[in-house]
Design an enzyme around this catalytic site. Structure first.
Site, short mmCIF file in Angstrom:
data_model
loop_
_atom_site.label_atom_id
_atom_site.label_comp_id
_atom_site.label_asym_id
_atom_site.label_seq_id
_atom_site.Cartn_x
_atom_site.Cartn_y
_atom_site.Cartn_z
N LEU A 77 8.40 33.24 -30.74
CA LEU A 77 7.24 32.46 -31.20
C LEU A 77 7.18 31.10 -30.52
O LEU A 77 6.10 30.55 -30.31
CB LEU A 77 7.31 32.26 -32.72
CG LEU A 77 7.24 33.51 -33.59
CD1 LEU A 77 7.40 33.14 -35.06
CD2 LEU A 77 5.94 34.25 -33.37
N ALA B 158 16.47 24.90 -29.33
CA ALA B 158 16.30 26.05 -30.21
C ALA B 158 15.19 26.96 -29.71
O ALA B 158 14.31 26.55 -28.95
CB ALA B 158 15.99 25.59 -31.63
N ASP C 132 7.70 12.00 -39.94
CA ASP C 132 7.10 12.52 -38.71
C ASP C 132 5.89 13.40 -39.04
O ASP C 132 5.74 14.51 -38.54
CB ASP C 132 8.13 13.32 -37.91
CG ASP C 132 7.68 13.54 -36.46
OD1 ASP C 132 6.85 12.74 -35.96
OD2 ASP C 132 8.17 14.50 -35.82
#
Length: 443
Positions: free
Chosen positions: A40, A46, A163
């Protein structure tokens, strides 16, 4: 200031949605529980895959995979604090409908797996662009309600996100908002003199006081970000957008931004009060929720906003515990030892043990030991127990590891300098008859 469509600012979290056909990891079975599907997204540390739960009717999940060694997306030791914050924050916030859920964290010798709720609808930023770069006022309020409700819940539970931006706002299969990415979040133990001091976030969405390193309130900083988000939703551009950061912050302090003609006066008033460079006079989240513009009807029920905005979770309170999750699973699961990864992040003023006696018995034992030791005992709304003596405050929480096995955590949340190591020994002596095994010593 000309009205223009916002461009995605440089992200402090570099996982991005991708159309890459890279099948690396596809089909892999993780610890006999999950099967990895298509990729995805990927980032500097990561990769995120579609996952399938093998023992739960093939339920789809998102699985973030962090490689500790041997990859271009290799775990960096500097990421330790970020991972610890993200896990700890999401553990506290796992029950709000507008916050992405972290189901569990697993690990092998080479990889760490974050198993998360799958946001089928993708990024809200994508939907914003598909709508011509801006929403109608009713649509903007629909998503804004959910954002503010979730942030209020965060603040009530001691977490500041820090954030907030469209790229960190996802959508579920029903089109409801999900806040993601708590890697820059702040927890109460990061406070010094009641304030945060780390400059972080994405400049175009970050409150001005954050960059000056003089100390700031995380909830007030999140309120500023809400003002930027609402402006972007309605205007289709950023209120302050300059590649020259000093010039941008000058504009912020002079409040040099311009509303497009189509934004209503009530909405302008809300945005103006949120984009106040003075955090002392800026709208708080609570003040925002009491404005007539915010209260105006939308597809989200006001009772739901109030319930979750105030952090009232009667279902969880009645259980007096939460499912063991995230940091606890990484730390406790046999064969998945990440002590080398997390030992520097552990709070020295805490201890944990497992027990197989019931929740009620554990609670009664803790309260008796507390009273015998001269502590004032307090029941917390979250279901935990507070032990108070002078300035020292201990928080005791019970988390279910597995059937008939519980993790009990003692943590000093206030007055740590006055809490001596010998006090741990006194507590341990009183608890020894219910302990199966100790995890880490509080001393």
């Amino acid at each position: 200031m000309d009205v223009k469509h916002p461009q995605p600012p440089p992200s402090t979290v570099k996982i991005k949605r991708t159309t890459s056909s890279d099948g690396s990891g596809t089909g892999t079975i993780i610890l006999n529980k999950y099967q990895l599907g298509r990729l995805l997204g990927r980032g500097s540390f990561a990769k995120v895959y579609l996952g399938r739960c093998l023992d739960d009717n093939n339920t789809e999940v998102a699985i973030k995979v962090i490689n500790k060694t041997g990859s271009t997306t290799t775990f960096d030791a500097s990421m330790e604090p970020r991972i610890i914050r993200e896990v700890s924050a999401m553990r506290r916030l796992n029950h709000h409908p507008n916050i992405l859920k972290l189901h569990e964290v697993m690990a092998t010798k080479t990889k760490i797996y974050f198993v998360m709720e799958l946001a089928h609808g993708g990024e809200l930023f994508t939907k914003l662009n598909r709508r011509g770069g801006r929403f109608s006022e009713s649509t903007a309020r629909f998503y804004f309600h959910q954002l503010v409700s979730a942030l209020h819940f965060c603040h009530q539970n001691g977490v500041a996100h820090r954030d907030i931006k469209p790229q960190n706002l996802l959508l579920d299969k029903d089109g409801h908002l999900k806040i993601s990415d708590f890697g820059l979040s702040a927890l109460p133990e990061q406070l010094r003199n009641g304030l945060l001091h780390t400059a972080c976030g994405t400049p175009a969405y970050t409150a001005p006081e954050v960059v000056y390193r003089k100390g700031y309130d995380g909830a007030n900083a999140d309120a500023w970000s809400c003002g930027v988000i609402l402006f972007v939703f309605l205007a289709g551009c950023l209120p302050f957008d300059d590649s020259n950061l000093p010039n941008m912050y000058k504009a912020i302090h002079r409040r040099e931004f311009k509303f497009p003609d189509w934004i209503s006066k009530p909405a302008r008033k809300v945005i103006n009060r949120l984009l106040d460079p003075n955090p002392d006079t800026r709208y708080s989240i609570e003040e925002l929720m009491n404005t007539s513009w915010f209260k105006r009807s939308s597809s989200m029920k006001q009772e739901e906003i109030k319930q979750f905005g105030e952090g009232i979770l009667e279902k969880e309170s009645s259980k007096h515990m939460g499912r063991m999750n995230a940091f606890d699973i990484i730390s406790m699961n046999s064969g998945l030892d990440l002590s080398g990864l997390f030992e520097m992040g552990l709070n020295k003023k805490e201890m944990r043990f497992t027990t197989n006696v019931g929740v009620i018995e554990v609670g009664e034992k803790v309260m008796k030991i507390g009273k015998d030791g001269g502590y004032r005992v307090e029941r917390r709304k979250s279901g935990g127990i507070g032990l108070v003596k002078g300035r020292v405050v201990l928080l005791v929480e019970m988390l279910e590891v597995a059937k008939e096995l519980w993790l009990v955590e003692f943590k000093v949340v206030n007055g740590g300098t006055e809490f001596e190591d010998c006090q741990w020994e006194e507590l341990k002596i009183g608890l020894k008859d219910i302990v199966v095994s100790w995890y880490n010593d509080g001393s």
